[in-house]
Every structure is written in structure tokens, then in C-alpha cells.
Design an enzyme around this catalytic site. Sequence first.
Site, PDB file in Angstrom:
ATOM      1  CD  GLU A 117       4.242   7.199  -1.733  1.00  0.00           C
ATOM      2  OE1 GLU A 117       3.770   7.720  -0.697  1.00  0.00           O
ATOM      3  OE2 GLU A 117       3.950   6.050  -2.094  1.00  0.00           O
TER       4      GLU A 117
ATOM      5  CG  HIS B 152       0.920   9.665   0.323  1.00  0.00           C
ATOM      6  ND1 HIS B 152       1.042   8.403  -0.223  1.00  0.00           N
ATOM      7  CD2 HIS B 152      -0.410   9.829   0.540  1.00  0.00           C
ATOM      8  CE1 HIS B 152      -0.156   7.856  -0.334  1.00  0.00           C
ATOM      9  NE2 HIS B 152      -1.055   8.700   0.126  1.00  0.00           N
TER      10      HIS B 152
ATOM     11  CG  ASP C 245      -2.921  10.956  -6.951  1.00  0.00           C
ATOM     12  OD1 ASP C 245      -4.113  10.864  -7.332  1.00  0.00           O
ATOM     13  OD2 ASP C 245      -2.586  10.810  -5.762  1.00  0.00           O
TER      14      ASP C 245
ATOM     15  CG  ASN D 255       3.327   7.344   3.103  1.00  0.00           C
ATOM     16  OD1 ASN D 255       2.439   8.188   2.914  1.00  0.00           O
ATOM     17  ND2 ASN D 255       3.927   6.715   2.117  1.00  0.00           N
TER      18      ASN D 255
END
Length: 246
Positions: free
Chosen positions: A148, A143, A72, A141
Site C-alpha cells: 500500500e 499499490h 499476497d 492507489n
Amino acid sequence: MGEFMPDIIRTDDAQDFADTAARLIWARITSIKNPLITFPTGKTPLDIYSRLLRDHGGDKAVWEKVRYLALDEYVGLPEGDERLFAQWLGRELLDRAGVPASNRMVFNSLAADPAQEAKRMEQWIAANGPIDIAILGLGENGHIGFNEPGSAFDSVTRQIALSPETREANARYWGSLDKVPEQAFTLGLKTLSSARHVFLLVSGAHKAAALEATLHGPLTPDVPATVLRTLPNVTIIADKAALGLK
Ligand code: PGA
């Protein structure tokens, strides 16, 4: 959708976690001729990279065959910006190990057409893949990469808006929230699912809820890491705290 139980390697403390992960990752790297690898950024892998450099930094013949694929990247940062993940990984691992610049496939953060840039990455992987080793961290979270919550299991490489909690979590590296870009590129969940092998690295009690949801919650894009349970080739390396154990 088939479901598999990932192989879970339980480690004791942060030190055991880093030692074990470095050992398993190195064994996998050296078992492949020109391994195509995603290395994550973040706090979790830092000690692992230090150990790889300490124990195997001199194995230049191995490192010069490693092919690094960006997992990423932030969108919109100029070349040379210290926040670029490509720079970060260069500093923490790749430059010091001696992975040649010509073996690094990274996103152009400043691409005029981000959709086209994401497509370029997918096409490159189609032509040069498969990914041999996808090494991933886990967000609080749920991810993986910057997929996401809400990311479809069949998502491909794309630009994505970072969630407020991810921007918060990343702000600690750069001192303030306004230093964290709002948009990023990420390899997609489908892209990562095509890897020959996946390592998920999880350390610390603050990750326990996300790991519990990853292992035992419903398979759902709301917890993107649950996609890993649809794959037969996943090793999760976690410490006791992340596993919710004393
Ligand atoms: P961390 O990041 O290692 O800094 O916790 C992991 C992630 O958000 O993917």
C-alpha cells in the site's frame, strides 16, 4: 537510483488487452523450465486466465512444471474460505490448468505468528527463487501486491494493514466491506524487484491516474508501483483507457 522506461504494450479494448496479455505471458511461461510465478487476483486478470485455459489448458506438461508463488493473501481466514486468494486462484486458474498442489507456495492465513510466516516466505524465496515472472495488477492507489502507499522500495514480505480504499475496492467481490479482512500478507517491493521479469497488467479508465503516476510521477513510496521504474525488466500491458487515450 537508476531509472528505466518500462516496455509499454498498448492494447485497444478489453478483448485485445486479454488476448495480448495471455499471449505474452504464455510465451514467457513456456520459455522457462520450472517457472516460479506470481499470479494476481482481481478483476483485471480474469479474462486473461480464461484465455490461457481456453488456448493452452490442454498443455498439461507445461502447467505441471509451473511453480505458483502467492503474491499476497488476507490474514486470518480459515482454510477453505472462498475469499482466500489461494482458493480464488485455484478456482480461476491453477486447479483447472493442473498446477500441482505441491507446486504452490502460499501464505498460511491463520499463522499464529504472522511476522514469522512472512519470514518463512522470504526464506523460501531465497532458497527456491528467484521469481521468474512476477505478474502484477495495479491498484487505483498505486499499490502492487498489497504494498500500500507508504511501502518502502526496500520492503520485504510482511503483514500490512489494508487501506480503506483497497478494502472498498475488494468489497465488491464479497458483497460487503465487513467481509474484507483488515490485514494482509504481501511480498515486499524489494522481493518483487528481484524477479527476473515483471508484467504489470492495467485495464480501464479508473486506473488511468494510477498508471500516469506510475509512469511519469515522482519515484515515491506514496505510489509503490513507481519502484518498477528502477527495474530494467518490466513490461506494462495496458489498454487505451488505462493509458488515458481515446
Ligand atoms: P483489480 O485489482 O484487478 O480488481 O482492479 C487490482 C489491484 O488492486 O491490484
